[in-house]
Design a protein around this motif. Structure first.
Motif, PDB file in Angstrom:
ATOM      1  N   LYS A   1       9.084  11.123 -16.126  1.00  0.00           N
ATOM      2  CA  LYS A   1       9.483  11.479 -17.491  1.00  0.00           C
ATOM      3  C   LYS A   1      10.795  12.251 -17.496  1.00  0.00           C
ATOM      4  O   LYS A   1      11.555  12.200 -18.468  1.00  0.00           O
ATOM      5  N   GLU A   2      11.044  12.989 -16.405  1.00  0.00           N
ATOM      6  CA  GLU A   2      12.288  13.750 -16.282  1.00  0.00           C
ATOM      7  C   GLU A   2      13.447  12.882 -15.797  1.00  0.00           C
ATOM      8  O   GLU A   2      14.573  13.353 -15.677  1.00  0.00           O
ATOM      9  N   GLY A   3      13.138  11.620 -15.482  1.00  0.00           N
ATOM     10  CA  GLY A   3      14.172  10.724 -14.977  1.00  0.00           C
ATOM     11  C   GLY A   3      14.491  10.936 -13.512  1.00  0.00           C
ATOM     12  O   GLY A   3      15.542  10.490 -13.025  1.00  0.00           O
ATOM     13  N   LEU A   4      13.587  11.597 -12.789  1.00  0.00           N
ATOM     14  CA  LEU A   4      13.821  11.854 -11.372  1.00  0.00           C
ATOM     15  C   LEU A   4      13.266  10.722 -10.512  1.00  0.00           C
ATOM     16  O   LEU A   4      12.232  10.118 -10.823  1.00  0.00           O
ATOM     17  N   ASP A   5      13.939  10.459  -9.422  1.00  0.00           N
ATOM     18  CA  ASP A   5      13.518   9.444  -8.457  1.00  0.00           C
ATOM     19  C   ASP A   5      12.257   9.937  -7.745  1.00  0.00           C
ATOM     20  O   ASP A   5      12.200  11.073  -7.276  1.00  0.00           O
ATOM     21  N   THR A   6      11.236   9.097  -7.669  1.00  0.00           N
ATOM     22  CA  THR A   6       9.987   9.497  -7.002  1.00  0.00           C
ATOM     23  C   THR A   6       9.794   8.794  -5.653  1.00  0.00           C
ATOM     24  O   THR A   6       8.700   8.834  -5.095  1.00  0.00           O
ATOM     25  N   ASP A   7      10.843   8.186  -5.122  1.00  0.00           N
ATOM     26  CA  ASP A   7      10.723   7.463  -3.858  1.00  0.00           C
ATOM     27  C   ASP A   7      10.365   8.366  -2.684  1.00  0.00           C
ATOM     28  O   ASP A   7       9.844   7.895  -1.669  1.00  0.00           O
ATOM     29  N   LEU A   8      10.671   9.660  -2.785  1.00  0.00           N
ATOM     30  CA  LEU A   8      10.388  10.586  -1.685  1.00  0.00           C
ATOM     31  C   LEU A   8       9.061  11.322  -1.877  1.00  0.00           C
ATOM     32  O   LEU A   8       8.746  12.231  -1.106  1.00  0.00           O
ATOM     33  N   ILE A   9       8.278  10.908  -2.880  1.00  0.00           N
ATOM     34  CA  ILE A   9       6.951  11.494  -3.081  1.00  0.00           C
ATOM     35  C   ILE A   9       5.936  10.665  -2.309  1.00  0.00           C
ATOM     36  O   ILE A   9       5.699   9.493  -2.616  1.00  0.00           O
ATOM     37  N   GLN A  10       5.366  11.273  -1.291  1.00  0.00           N
ATOM     38  CA  GLN A  10       4.362  10.599  -0.472  1.00  0.00           C
ATOM     39  C   GLN A  10       2.972  10.876  -1.049  1.00  0.00           C
ATOM     40  O   GLN A  10       2.730  11.923  -1.630  1.00  0.00           O
ATOM     41  N   GLN A  11       2.081   9.908  -0.907  1.00  0.00           N
ATOM     42  CA  GLN A  11       0.700  10.083  -1.370  1.00  0.00           C
ATOM     43  C   GLN A  11      -0.244   9.984  -0.178  1.00  0.00           C
ATOM     44  O   GLN A  11      -0.122   9.079   0.647  1.00  0.00           O
ATOM     45  N   SER A  12      -1.171  10.927  -0.107  1.00  0.00           N
ATOM     46  CA  SER A  12      -2.105  10.965   1.020  1.00  0.00           C
ATOM     47  C   SER A  12      -3.542  10.905   0.514  1.00  0.00           C
ATOM     48  O   SER A  12      -3.802  10.993  -0.689  1.00  0.00           O
ATOM     49  N   ASP A  13      -4.473  10.790   1.461  1.00  0.00           N
ATOM     50  CA  ASP A  13      -5.886  10.756   1.110  1.00  0.00           C
ATOM     51  C   ASP A  13      -6.449  12.162   0.876  1.00  0.00           C
ATOM     52  O   ASP A  13      -7.629  12.316   0.562  1.00  0.00           O
ATOM     53  N   TYR A  14      -5.608  13.186   1.073  1.00  0.00           N
ATOM     54  CA  TYR A  14      -6.030  14.556   0.813  1.00  0.00           C
ATOM     55  C   TYR A  14      -5.851  14.883  -0.668  1.00  0.00           C
ATOM     56  O   TYR A  14      -5.026  14.286  -1.356  1.00  0.00           O
ATOM     57  N   SER A  15      -6.588  15.859  -1.147  1.00  0.00           N
ATOM     58  CA  SER A  15      -6.521  16.228  -2.564  1.00  0.00           C
ATOM     59  C   SER A  15      -5.194  16.911  -2.894  1.00  0.00           C
ATOM     60  O   SER A  15      -4.633  17.639  -2.080  1.00  0.00           O
ATOM     61  N   THR A  16      -4.718  16.690  -4.105  1.00  0.00           N
ATOM     62  CA  THR A  16      -3.508  17.358  -4.583  1.00  0.00           C
ATOM     63  C   THR A  16      -3.719  18.871  -4.578  1.00  0.00           C
ATOM     64  O   THR A  16      -4.757  19.375  -5.021  1.00  0.00           O
ATOM     65  N   SER A  17      -2.742  19.591  -4.073  1.00  0.00           N
ATOM     66  CA  SER A  17      -2.847  21.048  -3.978  1.00  0.00           C
ATOM     67  C   SER A  17      -2.744  21.712  -5.353  1.00  0.00           C
ATOM     68  O   SER A  17      -2.157  21.163  -6.286  1.00  0.00           O
ATOM     69  N   MET A  18      -3.308  22.934  -5.436  1.00  0.00           N
ATOM     70  CA  MET A  18      -3.378  23.647  -6.710  1.00  0.00           C
ATOM     71  C   MET A  18      -3.261  25.148  -6.475  1.00  0.00           C
ATOM     72  O   MET A  18      -3.670  25.658  -5.434  1.00  0.00           O
ATOM     73  N   VAL A  19      -2.682  25.845  -7.461  1.00  0.00           N
ATOM     74  CA  VAL A  19      -2.607  27.306  -7.416  1.00  0.00           C
ATOM     75  C   VAL A  19      -3.125  27.864  -8.735  1.00  0.00           C
ATOM     76  O   VAL A  19      -2.691  27.443  -9.810  1.00  0.00           O
ATOM     77  N   MET A  20      -4.055  28.820  -8.657  1.00  0.00           N
ATOM     78  CA  MET A  20      -4.491  29.569  -9.829  1.00  0.00           C
ATOM     79  C   MET A  20      -3.600  30.796  -9.918  1.00  0.00           C
ATOM     80  O   MET A  20      -3.394  31.506  -8.929  1.00  0.00           O
ATOM     81  N   ILE A  21      -3.057  31.080 -11.104  1.00  0.00           N
ATOM     82  CA  ILE A  21      -2.072  32.149 -11.244  1.00  0.00           C
ATOM     83  C   ILE A  21      -2.377  33.011 -12.461  1.00  0.00           C
ATOM     84  O   ILE A  21      -2.695  32.500 -13.538  1.00  0.00           O
ATOM     85  N   THR A  22      -2.245  34.328 -12.290  1.00  0.00           N
ATOM     86  CA  THR A  22      -2.389  35.225 -13.421  1.00  0.00           C
ATOM     87  C   THR A  22      -1.149  35.141 -14.306  1.00  0.00           C
ATOM     88  O   THR A  22      -0.045  34.895 -13.824  1.00  0.00           O
ATOM     89  N   LYS A  23      -1.329  35.318 -15.596  1.00  0.00           N
ATOM     90  CA  LYS A  23      -0.202  35.442 -16.503  1.00  0.00           C
ATOM     91  C   LYS A  23       0.310  36.868 -16.380  1.00  0.00           C
ATOM     92  O   LYS A  23      -0.472  37.820 -16.488  1.00  0.00           O
ATOM     93  N   SER A  24       1.612  37.032 -16.120  1.00  0.00           N
ATOM     94  CA  SER A  24       2.107  38.363 -15.781  1.00  0.00           C
ATOM     95  C   SER A  24       3.514  38.605 -16.278  1.00  0.00           C
ATOM     96  O   SER A  24       4.327  37.691 -16.356  1.00  0.00           O
TER      97      SER A  24
END
Length: 328
Positions: A92-115
């Protein structure tokens, strides 16, 4: 004089004469989900969290593009709905995604406080550190002016090996190599001395931008000037240490200068450092002097601080400059 020679000098009143390359910034590392609390709290008491596109390298790539630069992001996500959400956001941002690799591992995530000070994260990592070196990635490095990475990819194998190869390729191809030494013990294996490894990386790069919290985690408590000097002693060519509401101090090893904060309103500090990098990089490749590029980096960060979330709808760099023209 090539970029590597200039990188050793970093004259505040001169611009960095980058070679004529296709890509301004190649940002490498984590592409993940930020789950940010809806209420201000440092103890994760908020009952509701909103999902945001996240990961410092990804934020930088998007920001540089919005500011008017040309950027690429190299990262790994899972073959799952969250990974596809992140890829779709890049498209959507018009960025090239050719360098985005996909693996069988789950997508990483961070829980963050609003600060309004320093957000507190909890890390859930899987796919992000499985980034592999590839022919595509090598070609991207060769055509990039700047290569950027943080502690995330070097904190785990096999991504660490990938970053080490990227640095070698970048040096052979006249890239400016920049490192965000955002050390946090929680992202490292429990049996490894991550601090020593991060310190060992300083001499291999050109620019580092620690926050005062990063510096304290690496060196213990000390004055701001002494902290910056420690990075220089380890081999950094340019050190930009951000100090929150106190602004920042910058050293090229010969002269240390102070920058006051340009922020007048703070809604959320998440992504403020990424916004700085983005503004600084975009201004540097556009030919601004080092001092002006730093000032514009702080202007972009101030603009971001007025909004919640790591990414905001940034205008072009020239518009940011006009908005903060009395301060930059």
């Amino acid at each position: 004089m090539n970029v590597k020679e200039v990188a050793k000098l970093f004259d505040y009143n001169k611009s960095i004469p980058f070679n004529n390359k296709e890509v301004d910034v190649l940002s490498v590392g984590e592409l993940l989900i930020d789950m940010i609390a809806t209420e201000y709290s440092d103890s994760f008491e908020s009952k509701t969290y909103n999902k945001f596109f996240g990961g410092a390298p990804a934020n930088i790539a998007v920001n540089v593009s919005r500011l008017g630069g040309k950027s690429l992001i190299a990262a790994t996500v899972g073959k799952d709905g969250l990974g596809q959400f992140l890829i779709n956001q890049l498209k959507k941002e018009g960025l090239d995604t050719d360098l985005i690799q996909q693996s069988d591992y789950s997508t990483s995530m961070v829980m963050i406080t609003k600060s309004k000070s320093t957000p507190i994260p909890i890390f859930y990592r899987d796919a992000d550190y499985h980034l592999a070196y590839s022919d595509k990635l090598e070609e991207a490095i060769k055509k990039s002016r700047i290569v950027h990475f943080s502690c995330w990819p070097v904190s785990r194998m096999p991504a660490r090996n990938t970053i080490e190869k990227i640095i070698e390729t970048g040096r052979r191809n006249d890239c400016l190599v920049c490192f965000d030494p955002n050390y946090h013990h929680s992202i490292w294996p429990k049996d490894e001395d991550g601090i020593s490894y991060v310190k060992s990386m300083i001499s291999k790069v050109d620019i580092v931008k620690p926050s005062e919290v990063d510096a304290e985690r690496l060196f213990g408590q000390d004055t701001h000037e002494n902290q910056v000097a420690k990075f220089i002693e380890l081999g950094a060519k340019l050190v930009i240490m951000t100090l929150g509401s106190e602004g920042a101090i910058v050293s090229n090893g010969r002269e240390t200068i102070k920058f006051n904060t340009l922020a007048t309103e703070i809604a959320d500090t998440t992504g403020a450092g990424d916004a700085f990098w983005s503004g600084f990089y975009t201004a540097a490749v556009k030919g601004y002097t080092l001092k002006d590029a730093l000032s514009l980096g702080f202007a972009v960060s101030a603009y971001k601080l007025k909004h919640v979330g790591a990414l905001v709808n940034l205008p072009k760099l020239e518009t940011i400059k006009e908005l903060y023209k009395t301060q930059v």
